[in-house]
Scaffold this motif. Structure first.
Motif, PDB file in Angstrom:
ATOM      1  N   LEU A 113       0.838  -1.204   0.000  1.00  0.00           N
ATOM      2  CA  LEU A 113       0.000   0.000   0.000  1.00  0.00           C
ATOM      3  C   LEU A 113       0.872   1.253   0.000  1.00  0.00           C
ATOM      4  O   LEU A 113       0.629   2.203  -0.760  1.00  0.00           O
ATOM      5  CB  LEU A 113      -0.928  -0.003   1.210  1.00  0.00           C
ATOM      6  CG  LEU A 113      -1.771   1.266   1.415  1.00  0.00           C
ATOM      7  CD1 LEU A 113      -2.745   1.454   0.256  1.00  0.00           C
ATOM      8  CD2 LEU A 113      -2.524   1.193   2.751  1.00  0.00           C
ATOM      9  N   GLY A 114       1.911   1.263   0.838  1.00  0.00           N
ATOM     10  CA  GLY A 114       2.807   2.410   0.904  1.00  0.00           C
ATOM     11  C   GLY A 114       3.563   2.633  -0.395  1.00  0.00           C
ATOM     12  O   GLY A 114       3.770   3.775  -0.819  1.00  0.00           O
ATOM     13  N   GLN A 115       3.981   1.540  -1.039  1.00  0.00           N
ATOM     14  CA  GLN A 115       4.659   1.657  -2.331  1.00  0.00           C
ATOM     15  C   GLN A 115       3.763   2.350  -3.361  1.00  0.00           C
ATOM     16  O   GLN A 115       4.208   3.229  -4.098  1.00  0.00           O
ATOM     17  CB  GLN A 115       5.044   0.276  -2.854  1.00  0.00           C
ATOM     18  CG  GLN A 115       6.343  -0.276  -2.299  1.00  0.00           C
ATOM     19  CD  GLN A 115       6.712  -1.556  -3.014  1.00  0.00           C
ATOM     20  OE1 GLN A 115       5.982  -2.549  -2.990  1.00  0.00           O
ATOM     21  NE2 GLN A 115       7.849  -1.545  -3.677  1.00  0.00           N
ATOM     22  N   LEU A 116       2.513   1.921  -3.394  1.00  0.00           N
ATOM     23  CA  LEU A 116       1.578   2.512  -4.347  1.00  0.00           C
ATOM     24  C   LEU A 116       1.371   3.999  -4.058  1.00  0.00           C
ATOM     25  O   LEU A 116       1.301   4.822  -4.977  1.00  0.00           O
ATOM     26  CB  LEU A 116       0.243   1.766  -4.296  1.00  0.00           C
ATOM     27  CG  LEU A 116       0.272   0.329  -4.823  1.00  0.00           C
ATOM     28  CD1 LEU A 116      -1.002  -0.418  -4.443  1.00  0.00           C
ATOM     29  CD2 LEU A 116       0.445   0.323  -6.342  1.00  0.00           C
ATOM     30  N   ARG A 117       1.267   4.342  -2.768  1.00  0.00           N
ATOM     31  CA  ARG A 117       1.105   5.752  -2.403  1.00  0.00           C
ATOM     32  C   ARG A 117       2.351   6.551  -2.769  1.00  0.00           C
ATOM     33  O   ARG A 117       2.266   7.681  -3.265  1.00  0.00           O
ATOM     34  CB  ARG A 117       0.833   5.880  -0.905  1.00  0.00           C
ATOM     35  CG  ARG A 117      -0.463   5.243  -0.432  1.00  0.00           C
ATOM     36  CD  ARG A 117      -1.657   5.845  -1.119  1.00  0.00           C
ATOM     37  NE  ARG A 117      -2.910   5.419  -0.504  1.00  0.00           N
ATOM     38  CZ  ARG A 117      -4.106   5.615  -1.034  1.00  0.00           C
ATOM     39  NH1 ARG A 117      -4.216   6.228  -2.208  1.00  0.00           N
ATOM     40  NH2 ARG A 117      -5.195   5.215  -0.415  1.00  0.00           N
ATOM     41  N   LEU A 118       3.520   5.966  -2.534  1.00  0.00           N
ATOM     42  CA  LEU A 118       4.779   6.665  -2.844  1.00  0.00           C
ATOM     43  C   LEU A 118       4.881   6.926  -4.342  1.00  0.00           C
ATOM     44  O   LEU A 118       5.250   8.024  -4.772  1.00  0.00           O
ATOM     45  CB  LEU A 118       5.964   5.824  -2.367  1.00  0.00           C
ATOM     46  CG  LEU A 118       7.336   6.496  -2.438  1.00  0.00           C
ATOM     47  CD1 LEU A 118       7.480   7.534  -1.330  1.00  0.00           C
ATOM     48  CD2 LEU A 118       8.449   5.460  -2.319  1.00  0.00           C
ATOM     49  N   GLU A 119       4.561   5.940  -5.149  1.00  0.00           N
ATOM     50  CA  GLU A 119       4.682   6.068  -6.594  1.00  0.00           C
ATOM     51  C   GLU A 119       3.688   7.061  -7.175  1.00  0.00           C
ATOM     52  O   GLU A 119       3.906   7.592  -8.266  1.00  0.00           O
ATOM     53  CB  GLU A 119       4.528   4.694  -7.248  1.00  0.00           C
ATOM     54  CG  GLU A 119       5.702   3.771  -6.978  1.00  0.00           C
ATOM     55  CD  GLU A 119       5.419   2.326  -7.352  1.00  0.00           C
ATOM     56  OE1 GLU A 119       4.365   2.072  -7.988  1.00  0.00           O
ATOM     57  OE2 GLU A 119       6.242   1.458  -7.017  1.00  0.00           O
ATOM     58  N   SER A 120       2.591   7.298  -6.462  1.00  0.00           N
ATOM     59  CA  SER A 120       1.597   8.261  -6.935  1.00  0.00           C
ATOM     60  C   SER A 120       1.839   9.656  -6.368  1.00  0.00           C
ATOM     61  O   SER A 120       1.025  10.566  -6.567  1.00  0.00           O
ATOM     62  CB  SER A 120       0.179   7.794  -6.573  1.00  0.00           C
ATOM     63  OG  SER A 120       0.002   7.762  -5.171  1.00  0.00           O
ATOM     64  N   GLN A 122       1.985  10.546  -3.150  1.00  0.00           N
ATOM     65  CA  GLN A 122       1.300  10.803  -1.879  1.00  0.00           C
ATOM     66  C   GLN A 122       2.252  10.456  -0.735  1.00  0.00           C
ATOM     67  O   GLN A 122       2.150   9.410  -0.104  1.00  0.00           O
ATOM     68  CB  GLN A 122       0.016   9.976  -1.802  1.00  0.00           C
ATOM     69  CG  GLN A 122      -0.957  10.272  -2.933  1.00  0.00           C
ATOM     70  CD  GLN A 122      -2.174   9.374  -2.907  1.00  0.00           C
ATOM     71  OE1 GLN A 122      -2.901   9.295  -1.911  1.00  0.00           O
ATOM     72  NE2 GLN A 122      -2.403   8.666  -4.000  1.00  0.00           N
ATOM     73  N   TRP A 123       3.193  11.382  -0.477  1.00  0.00           N
ATOM     74  CA  TRP A 123       4.278  11.090   0.460  1.00  0.00           C
ATOM     75  C   TRP A 123       3.757  10.824   1.870  1.00  0.00           C
ATOM     76  O   TRP A 123       4.201   9.872   2.534  1.00  0.00           O
ATOM     77  CB  TRP A 123       5.279  12.249   0.505  1.00  0.00           C
ATOM     78  CG  TRP A 123       5.617  12.899  -0.797  1.00  0.00           C
ATOM     79  CD1 TRP A 123       5.666  14.244  -1.048  1.00  0.00           C
ATOM     80  CD2 TRP A 123       5.981  12.277  -2.033  1.00  0.00           C
ATOM     81  NE1 TRP A 123       6.026  14.487  -2.344  1.00  0.00           N
ATOM     82  CE2 TRP A 123       6.227  13.307  -2.977  1.00  0.00           C
ATOM     83  CE3 TRP A 123       6.114  10.948  -2.436  1.00  0.00           C
ATOM     84  CZ2 TRP A 123       6.596  13.058  -4.288  1.00  0.00           C
ATOM     85  CZ3 TRP A 123       6.477  10.699  -3.747  1.00  0.00           C
ATOM     86  CH2 TRP A 123       6.720  11.725  -4.650  1.00  0.00           C
ATOM     87  N   GLN A 124       2.838  11.662   2.352  1.00  0.00           N
ATOM     88  CA  GLN A 124       2.338  11.506   3.717  1.00  0.00           C
ATOM     89  C   GLN A 124       1.544  10.213   3.861  1.00  0.00           C
ATOM     90  O   GLN A 124       1.647   9.525   4.879  1.00  0.00           O
ATOM     91  CB  GLN A 124       1.484  12.714   4.121  1.00  0.00           C
ATOM     92  CG  GLN A 124       1.036  12.708   5.576  1.00  0.00           C
ATOM     93  CD  GLN A 124       2.187  12.633   6.566  1.00  0.00           C
ATOM     94  OE1 GLN A 124       3.228  13.243   6.348  1.00  0.00           O
ATOM     95  NE2 GLN A 124       2.011  11.886   7.653  1.00  0.00           N
ATOM     96  N   ALA A 125       0.756   9.874   2.849  1.00  0.00           N
ATOM     97  CA  ALA A 125      -0.011   8.623   2.891  1.00  0.00           C
ATOM     98  C   ALA A 125       0.930   7.419   2.888  1.00  0.00           C
ATOM     99  O   ALA A 125       0.674   6.410   3.559  1.00  0.00           O
ATOM    100  CB  ALA A 125      -0.973   8.553   1.711  1.00  0.00           C
ATOM    101  N   ALA A 126       2.034   7.513   2.130  1.00  0.00           N
ATOM    102  CA  ALA A 126       3.023   6.434   2.117  1.00  0.00           C
ATOM    103  C   ALA A 126       3.664   6.286   3.494  1.00  0.00           C
ATOM    104  O   ALA A 126       3.862   5.161   3.992  1.00  0.00           O
ATOM    105  CB  ALA A 126       4.088   6.708   1.062  1.00  0.00           C
ATOM    106  N   LEU A 127       3.982   7.414   4.119  1.00  0.00           N
ATOM    107  CA  LEU A 127       4.581   7.383   5.456  1.00  0.00           C
ATOM    108  C   LEU A 127       3.613   6.782   6.467  1.00  0.00           C
ATOM    109  O   LEU A 127       4.011   5.969   7.313  1.00  0.00           O
ATOM    110  CB  LEU A 127       4.970   8.801   5.870  1.00  0.00           C
ATOM    111  CG  LEU A 127       5.618   8.961   7.252  1.00  0.00           C
ATOM    112  CD1 LEU A 127       6.914   8.161   7.339  1.00  0.00           C
ATOM    113  CD2 LEU A 127       5.874  10.440   7.547  1.00  0.00           C
ATOM    114  N   GLN A 128       2.348   7.148   6.350  1.00  0.00           N
ATOM    115  CA  GLN A 128       1.345   6.610   7.268  1.00  0.00           C
ATOM    116  C   GLN A 128       1.201   5.098   7.105  1.00  0.00           C
ATOM    117  O   GLN A 128       1.104   4.361   8.090  1.00  0.00           O
ATOM    118  CB  GLN A 128      -0.009   7.297   7.026  1.00  0.00           C
ATOM    119  CG  GLN A 128      -1.115   6.847   7.969  1.00  0.00           C
ATOM    120  CD  GLN A 128      -0.779   7.132   9.424  1.00  0.00           C
ATOM    121  OE1 GLN A 128      -0.322   8.223   9.751  1.00  0.00           O
ATOM    122  NE2 GLN A 128      -0.992   6.150  10.292  1.00  0.00           N
ATOM    123  N   ALA A 129       1.213   4.629   5.869  1.00  0.00           N
ATOM    124  CA  ALA A 129       1.121   3.187   5.626  1.00  0.00           C
ATOM    125  C   ALA A 129       2.323   2.458   6.225  1.00  0.00           C
ATOM    126  O   ALA A 129       2.179   1.393   6.852  1.00  0.00           O
ATOM    127  CB  ALA A 129       1.027   2.918   4.122  1.00  0.00           C
TER     128      ALA A 129
END
Length: 401
Positions: A113-120, A122-129
């Motif tokens: 999930l974090g990888q997908l957020r990072l690639e899109s 969404q840095w904060q969402a990736a960090l939260q995941a």
């Protein structure tokens, strides 16, 4: 039906040893005895992940596992991995969210999930995941690496470096962890340290494209122009989407009203477009760089240099007064075709857009070639203007979307 699970330890051992073809054969034998085994279908999909030609088959296996066991969270996780490999982020996100709905305590699910957020972006969402996953498994090295990448993208360099050190403490013998540490070092302006991490990652796994692409970036960072430009890009990426759009729009407006700033804006714009093929071409002069580049990057660099050289040569000949008709048209067409050439390469991870971009590029090339031919023959035509407007339209449709 054969409900024995004696096959499972053998398959797991083969997969741990990275003997994926043998594991796939074992799974197919099991499925010939029991074609309704969702675990076997899921594991077979995993075994097929590294073969790009078999990704459609991997997706079929994962979807069949879900059909046989709709509450089986691991099958959704495998489907998300397959969709990720197929560059379908929305489908991958839907699948991993379903896996988490069924099992909200699996750290590996949060990693994807974090990888997908990072690639899109969404840095904060990736960090939260990453941090949510670490609350369930505090020693998950990949999650620490993901946390470091997300922090680096937000401009929190000291925290990112600390998270990368923790990740290495849990997985220093992992190629992916070394590569993650390399990217963190690169994004926090430590290119020499990044080189060491990428080299170690490639020693551990010489086939890792993730580490190889990082090594290429670290080698390019040795050029101060590229390094300075990328520092600016990393800083811009640490801003919110709204601030990024405002910054770029503001730069354009200022350049329009302050003429002496226009050359700086144009340099920035052209570097944004052509930095990768330009510096990839320079790497071909480096004894290490030429081996770090992939065959596709080398071929792309060759095409870029051919068009650039043709355009500059035709333009220079025209300025020197060479008595050859059509030189101006040839120069503009050759330099204009650099945009679809580079734009198409940028879209390589999006098959549908890549195909559209390629066809648009060929159409522009046909119009440009006809414009050059008519100019050489001295036949008046508006095709050059059609080519120029088409190139501008291309940048808006494909590059700025």
């Amino acid at each position: 039906m054969n409900y024995s699970t004696d096959w499972l330890p053998r398959v797991q051992l083969l997969m741990q040893q990275n003997r994926l073809p043998q594991a796939a054969d074992e799974l197919r034998r099991q499925l010939s005895l029991d074609p309704h085994e969702p675990v076997a279908h899921s594991l077979l999909a995993l075994c097929l992940l590294d073969d790009a030609q078999r990704l459609p088959q991997a997706q079929e296996e994962a979807e069949l596992a879900i059909h046989l066991a709709p509450e089986y969270d691991f099958a959704f996780y495998v489907l998300a991995l397959v969709q990720h490999r197929r560059h379908r982020p929305q489908e991958a996100l839907a699948a991993i969210n379903q896996a988490l709905a069924l099992d909200p305590a699996d750290a590996s699910y949060y990693h994807l999930l974090g990888q997908l957020r990072l690639e899109s972006g969404q840095w904060q969402a990736a960090l939260q995941a990453a941090r949510t996953g670490l609350s369930f498994d505090s020693e998950h090295a990949d999650l620490h690496g993901l946390e470091a990448r997300a922090l680096a993208r937000q401009g929190r360099g000291q925290e990112a470096s600390e998270a990368a050190r923790v990740a290495l403490g849990h997985g220093a013998e992992s190629s992916s962890i070394q590569a993650q540490a390399g990217w963190v070092a690169l994004e926090t302006y430590r290119s020499k340290e990044a080189l060491d991490h990428f080299r170690e990652a490639l020693r551990l796994d010489p086939t890792s494209d993730f580490a190889r692409s990082g090594l290429v970036e670290a080698l390019k960072a040795r050029y101060w122009v590229y390094r300075t430009f990328m520092r600016f890009i990393y800083w811009v990426n640490s801003l919110s989407a709204g601030l990024r759009r405002g910054l770029l729009l503001g730069a354009y407006v200022v350049a329009r009203f302050v003429p002496w700033l226009l050359p700086f804006y144009l340099v920035f714009a052209y570097l944004s477009w052509f930095k990768d093929p330009l510096f990839d071409s320079l790497l071909r002069l480096n004894r290490y760089g030429r081996y770090a580049l992939s065959p596709a990057q080398t071929l792309h660099s060759t095409h870029f240099l051919a068009l650039l050289g043709l355009g500059l040569a035709a333009g220079l000949a025209r300025l020197l007064g060479a008595p050859v008709p059509g030189l101006s048209t040839l120069a503009l067409v050759a330099l204009g075709l650099l945009f679809p050439l580079v734009g198409t390469e940028r879209l390589a991870s999006q098959p549908k857009q890549h195909s559209y971009s390629r066809w648009a590029g060929w159409a522009l090339a046909a119009v440009g070639a006809l414009a050059v031919a008519l100019a050489v023959l001295g036949i008046p035509t508006q095709l050059l203007m059609v080519f120029i407007y088409g190139t501008v339209a291309y940048t808006w449709v494909f590059a700025l979307r």
